[in-house]
Design a protein around this motif. Structure first.
Motif, PDB file in Angstrom:
ATOM      1  N   ARG A   1      49.623  30.391  36.854  1.00 54.54           N
ATOM      2  CA  ARG A   1      48.890  31.278  35.943  1.00 54.54           C
ATOM      3  C   ARG A   1      47.531  31.667  36.482  1.00 54.54           C
ATOM      4  O   ARG A   1      46.938  32.635  36.051  1.00 54.54           O
ATOM      5  CB  ARG A   1      48.705  30.600  34.593  1.00 54.54           C
ATOM      6  CG  ARG A   1      49.964  30.512  33.793  1.00 54.54           C
ATOM      7  CD  ARG A   1      49.638  29.999  32.413  1.00 54.54           C
ATOM      8  NE  ARG A   1      50.634  29.042  31.975  1.00 54.54           N
ATOM      9  CZ  ARG A   1      50.486  28.239  30.930  1.00 54.54           C
ATOM     10  NH1 ARG A   1      49.384  28.283  30.235  1.00 54.54           N
ATOM     11  NH2 ARG A   1      51.424  27.409  30.585  1.00 54.54           N
ATOM     12  N   GLY A   2      46.997  30.886  37.428  1.00 49.76           N
ATOM     13  CA  GLY A   2      45.688  31.232  37.964  1.00 49.76           C
ATOM     14  C   GLY A   2      45.073  30.057  38.701  1.00 49.76           C
ATOM     15  O   GLY A   2      45.595  28.942  38.656  1.00 49.76           O
ATOM     16  N   SER A  16      39.418  29.822  37.884  1.00 48.84           N
ATOM     17  CA  SER A  16      39.643  30.757  36.788  1.00 48.84           C
ATOM     18  C   SER A  16      39.906  30.002  35.483  1.00 48.84           C
ATOM     19  O   SER A  16      39.401  30.369  34.418  1.00 48.84           O
ATOM     20  CB  SER A  16      40.845  31.649  37.135  1.00 48.84           C
ATOM     21  OG  SER A  16      41.127  32.524  36.083  1.00 48.84           O
ATOM     22  N   LEU A  75      37.047  47.179  35.943  1.00 47.29           N
ATOM     23  CA  LEU A  75      37.755  45.958  36.330  1.00 47.29           C
ATOM     24  C   LEU A  75      38.728  46.232  37.473  1.00 47.29           C
ATOM     25  O   LEU A  75      38.871  45.417  38.388  1.00 47.29           O
ATOM     26  CB  LEU A  75      38.489  45.367  35.113  1.00 47.29           C
ATOM     27  CG  LEU A  75      39.175  44.018  35.334  1.00 47.29           C
ATOM     28  CD1 LEU A  75      38.263  43.021  36.044  1.00 47.29           C
ATOM     29  CD2 LEU A  75      39.641  43.431  34.010  1.00 47.29           C
ATOM     30  N   ARG A 104      38.482  44.462  41.166  1.00 47.08           N
ATOM     31  CA  ARG A 104      39.607  43.775  41.821  1.00 47.08           C
ATOM     32  C   ARG A 104      39.780  44.285  43.244  1.00 47.08           C
ATOM     33  O   ARG A 104      39.986  43.507  44.181  1.00 47.08           O
ATOM     34  CB  ARG A 104      40.898  44.010  41.028  1.00 47.08           C
ATOM     35  CG  ARG A 104      40.962  43.238  39.738  1.00 47.08           C
ATOM     36  CD  ARG A 104      42.113  43.676  38.858  1.00 47.08           C
ATOM     37  NE  ARG A 104      43.409  43.483  39.489  1.00 47.08           N
ATOM     38  CZ  ARG A 104      44.565  43.868  38.949  1.00 47.08           C
ATOM     39  NH1 ARG A 104      44.575  44.477  37.775  1.00 47.08           N
ATOM     40  NH2 ARG A 104      45.700  43.638  39.567  1.00 47.08           N
ATOM     41  N   TRP A 115      50.968  48.328  31.772  1.00 38.94           N
ATOM     42  CA  TRP A 115      49.886  47.876  32.654  1.00 38.94           C
ATOM     43  C   TRP A 115      48.555  48.483  32.235  1.00 38.94           C
ATOM     44  O   TRP A 115      47.501  47.996  32.594  1.00 38.94           O
ATOM     45  CB  TRP A 115      50.193  48.227  34.115  1.00 38.94           C
ATOM     46  CG  TRP A 115      51.267  47.347  34.702  1.00 38.94           C
ATOM     47  CD1 TRP A 115      52.129  46.544  34.012  1.00 38.94           C
ATOM     48  CD2 TRP A 115      51.568  47.162  36.085  1.00 38.94           C
ATOM     49  NE1 TRP A 115      52.968  45.887  34.876  1.00 38.94           N
ATOM     50  CE2 TRP A 115      52.646  46.250  36.157  1.00 38.94           C
ATOM     51  CE3 TRP A 115      51.053  47.693  37.265  1.00 38.94           C
ATOM     52  CZ2 TRP A 115      53.208  45.854  37.363  1.00 38.94           C
ATOM     53  CZ3 TRP A 115      51.610  47.291  38.457  1.00 38.94           C
ATOM     54  CH2 TRP A 115      52.676  46.376  38.512  1.00 38.94           C
ATOM     55  N   GLU A 163      49.783  40.952  37.454  1.00 43.33           N
ATOM     56  CA  GLU A 163      48.655  41.855  37.194  1.00 43.33           C
ATOM     57  C   GLU A 163      47.599  41.153  36.327  1.00 43.33           C
ATOM     58  O   GLU A 163      46.400  41.246  36.584  1.00 43.33           O
ATOM     59  CB  GLU A 163      49.145  43.114  36.466  1.00 43.33           C
ATOM     60  CG  GLU A 163      49.804  44.126  37.351  1.00 43.33           C
ATOM     61  CD  GLU A 163      48.818  44.732  38.346  1.00 43.33           C
ATOM     62  OE1 GLU A 163      47.819  45.318  37.917  1.00 43.33           O
ATOM     63  OE2 GLU A 163      49.066  44.603  39.560  1.00 43.33           O
ATOM     64  N   ARG A 222      47.148  37.936  35.990  1.00 46.17           N
ATOM     65  CA  ARG A 222      46.516  36.865  36.775  1.00 46.17           C
ATOM     66  C   ARG A 222      45.440  37.450  37.698  1.00 46.17           C
ATOM     67  O   ARG A 222      44.326  36.927  37.780  1.00 46.17           O
ATOM     68  CB  ARG A 222      47.584  36.140  37.597  1.00 46.17           C
ATOM     69  CG  ARG A 222      46.984  35.053  38.464  1.00 46.17           C
ATOM     70  CD  ARG A 222      47.968  34.521  39.494  1.00 46.17           C
ATOM     71  NE  ARG A 222      47.205  33.921  40.584  1.00 46.17           N
ATOM     72  CZ  ARG A 222      47.297  32.667  40.974  1.00 46.17           C
ATOM     73  NH1 ARG A 222      48.136  31.877  40.411  1.00 46.17           N
ATOM     74  NH2 ARG A 222      46.550  32.203  41.956  1.00 46.17           N
ATOM     75  N   ASP A 223      45.759  38.547  38.385  1.00 46.67           N
ATOM     76  CA  ASP A 223      44.780  39.154  39.306  1.00 46.67           C
ATOM     77  C   ASP A 223      43.530  39.609  38.554  1.00 46.67           C
ATOM     78  O   ASP A 223      42.406  39.446  39.033  1.00 46.67           O
ATOM     79  CB  ASP A 223      45.406  40.353  40.037  1.00 46.67           C
ATOM     80  CG  ASP A 223      46.386  39.897  41.109  1.00 46.67           C
ATOM     81  OD1 ASP A 223      46.500  38.672  41.320  1.00 46.67           O
ATOM     82  OD2 ASP A 223      47.040  40.760  41.716  1.00 46.67           O
ATOM     83  N   ALA A 224      43.747  40.217  37.388  1.00 43.80           N
ATOM     84  CA  ALA A 224      42.595  40.694  36.613  1.00 43.80           C
ATOM     85  C   ALA A 224      41.733  39.522  36.163  1.00 43.80           C
ATOM     86  O   ALA A 224      40.496  39.585  36.198  1.00 43.80           O
ATOM     87  CB  ALA A 224      43.089  41.492  35.403  1.00 43.80           C
ATOM     88  N   ARG A 225      42.382  38.425  35.759  1.00 49.92           N
ATOM     89  CA  ARG A 225      41.628  37.233  35.331  1.00 49.92           C
ATOM     90  C   ARG A 225      40.848  36.639  36.504  1.00 49.92           C
ATOM     91  O   ARG A 225      39.713  36.181  36.344  1.00 49.92           O
ATOM     92  CB  ARG A 225      42.586  36.172  34.777  1.00 49.92           C
ATOM     93  CG  ARG A 225      43.032  36.442  33.366  1.00 49.92           C
ATOM     94  CD  ARG A 225      43.226  35.127  32.609  1.00 49.92           C
ATOM     95  NE  ARG A 225      43.544  35.400  31.213  1.00 49.92           N
ATOM     96  CZ  ARG A 225      44.744  35.269  30.687  1.00 49.92           C
ATOM     97  NH1 ARG A 225      45.744  34.860  31.435  1.00 49.92           N
ATOM     98  NH2 ARG A 225      44.947  35.538  29.418  1.00 49.92           N
TER      99      ARG A 225
END
Lengths: 207, 262
Positions: free
Chosen positions: A81-82, A86, A191, A195, B10, B42, B44-47
């Motif tokens: 999940r991360g 994070s 955002l 990224r 998305w 997506e 996860r990447d944003a977080r």
């Protein structure tokens, strides 16, 4: 102020897999790994807590609660999940926003201070508790700051208001005097652009 | 092709990770997230990007704080209650007299009739099970009432995604990590199928242990107590699964709702 720090030792350089291993050990009840997680993440998390609460005492409370919660919930962490960073940042942000809300309810929040966009550097402690970890965090932070600097200021502002102050779209629109649709677009674009910039400038910051 | 044109959901990734979605939107998004690995990546990447921003201004904490944190956790570890011990509310801090008497009498019998120890132990075990059951039932009823009227309990009404519209409600005590499920006008599942309750936390389905159910003859379901995960936002969902339940939900989700408290 923090003292200058010396070069890192190899043992202090950890990657996301090592972090995940530490959390797995923590879930098995090995409290000793908490000290390692603290050394690695406390500066970043304390900076986050200071940024949100703007109060050293509250930030200390947030940091302590964050690691206590991490200890209790280590078994629920999933590296799919991360990253561990994070996960911890999510806990700390939630705790810090709760602290601000509690303080607001008590009517002790200094509105003038809260309206300031930036937090002044905070001098705490006579000795850096974890010089090597602090240096690594600073190097990483410099790269992330470079990625943030690439954002158009308007996009960065809405992102920061949403993340660090926990404001909704409509709250931000009201605060900035901008149309709601403009705020929504800026948030999404900001955002996405962050990224992309992080992927190019600080790939180590986004696992 | 822009990925967002291909995957319109998305468009909501940024709103989701920044907590901009309302409860209904969040529930729908998380239902999709649970079954869409690309969307999960997506998110996860944003977080990760937000977390990088969050941790980008490190400040050295006071040196003494580390010891305080470690001491706090050590104290918590030492104070964790044995989960096998049923917590009693004030007024039930001692065993009821009848249960204490039953225990005492049973122990005396054990001493006197040592030769028949095996048989007697069986009798004592039965007495204890029966006594405990009554005690648990009383406590369960009291704690259920307390749970439902507690101001910290959040009622989550689950919306039906199909044509059938039973009333499906959960009452979640986030602090106590316990929940209650109440349903009326629910049709019986097809043969070989059962209903199963799920939580969706951060896009991942979490089965509620052993909570599969079917309605009674009047279409009612009442489950007085189940565990609720500790998480900022929880989506509650019901699916239909093969009898015995599943480890991951079978689509479609029949009923879904989300907490509004964080």
């Amino acid at each position: 102020m923090e003292r200058p720090v010396t070069s890192p030792t190899p043992s202090a350089v950890r990657g996301p897999q090592d972090d995940a291993t530490l959390v797995r050990d923590l879930a098995r009840g090995e409290q000793r790994v908490l000290a390692e997680l603290y050394d690695r993440f406390a500066p970043g998390l304390f900076g986050l807590a200071m940024r949100i609460t703007r109060d050293t005492s509250d930030a200390e409370e947030v940091l302590a609660d964050t690691f206590a919660q991490a200890w209790r919930e280590a078994s629920r962490y999933s590296s799919e999940r991360g990253s561990v960073g994070s996960w911890l940042a999510t806990i700390a942000r939630s705790r810090a926003l709760d602290a601000v809300r509690r303080r607001t309810r008590r009517g002790r929040l200094d509105d003038a201070a809260a309206a300031e966009a930036e937090v002044a550097p905070v001098a705490v402690g006579q000795q850096p508790a974890t010089p090597v970890a602090t240096l690594i965090a600073k190097e990483q932070a410099t790269l992330v700051q470079a990625a943030l600097a690439e954002l158009p200021p308007a996009q960065r502002t809405v992102l920061e208001l949403a993340y660090f102050e926990g404001l909704s779209h409509s709250d931000i629109a009201e605060r900035l005097g901008e149309p709601l649709g403009t705020v929504k677009t800026r948030t999404r674009l900001g955002l996405r652009r962050l990224r992309e910039s992080l992927r190019q400038l600080a790939p180590g910051a986004v696992q | 092709v822009n990925p967002i044109d291909k995957h319109p959901e998305w468009e909501l990734v940024e709103d989701y990770v920044l907590d901009f979605l309302d409860a209904g939107e969040r529930a729908a998004f998380e239902a999709r997230l649970a079954t869409d690995p690309a969307l999960a990546r997506e998110v996860r990447d944003a977080r990760e990007a937000l977390s990088a921003m969050a941790l980008a201004s490190p400040v050295t904490p006071p040196p003494a704080l580390k010891e305080r944190v470690l001491a706090q956790v050590a104290a918590e570890a030492a104070a964790v209650p044995d989960p096998r011990v049923l917590p009693l509310r004030p007024g039930h801090s001692r065993l009821p007299i009848w249960l204490g008497a039953a225990l005492a009498a049973s122990l005396l019998l054990v001493v006197k009739l040592e030769r028949d120890r095996r048989n007697l132990e069986g009798t004592v075990a039965s007495m204890l099970v029966s006594a405990e059951q009554h005690l648990y039932e009383d406590l369960e009823r009291d704690s259920l009432i307390a749970r439902l009227v507690d101001p910290g309990v959040e009622m989550v009404t689950l919306a039906a995604t199909g044509e059938e519209k039973p009333v499906v409600r959960t009452y979640l005590d986030r602090a106590g990590k316990r929940g209650v499920l109440a349903i009326s006008s629910l049709k019986a599942p097809p043969a070989g199928q059962t209903y199963q309750l799920w939580f969706i936390v951060e896009g991942n389905p979490v089965p509620v242990p052993s909570i599969t159910f079917a309605p009674d003859a009047e279409g009612k379901v009442f489950i007085p107590s189940f565990s609720v995960p500790e998480a900022a936002g929880i989506t509650v969902a019901v699916t239909q699964e093969p009898t015995g339940g599943s480890v991951s939900p079978t689509m479609p989700i029949l009923f879904v709702g989300a907490t509004t408290s964080r």
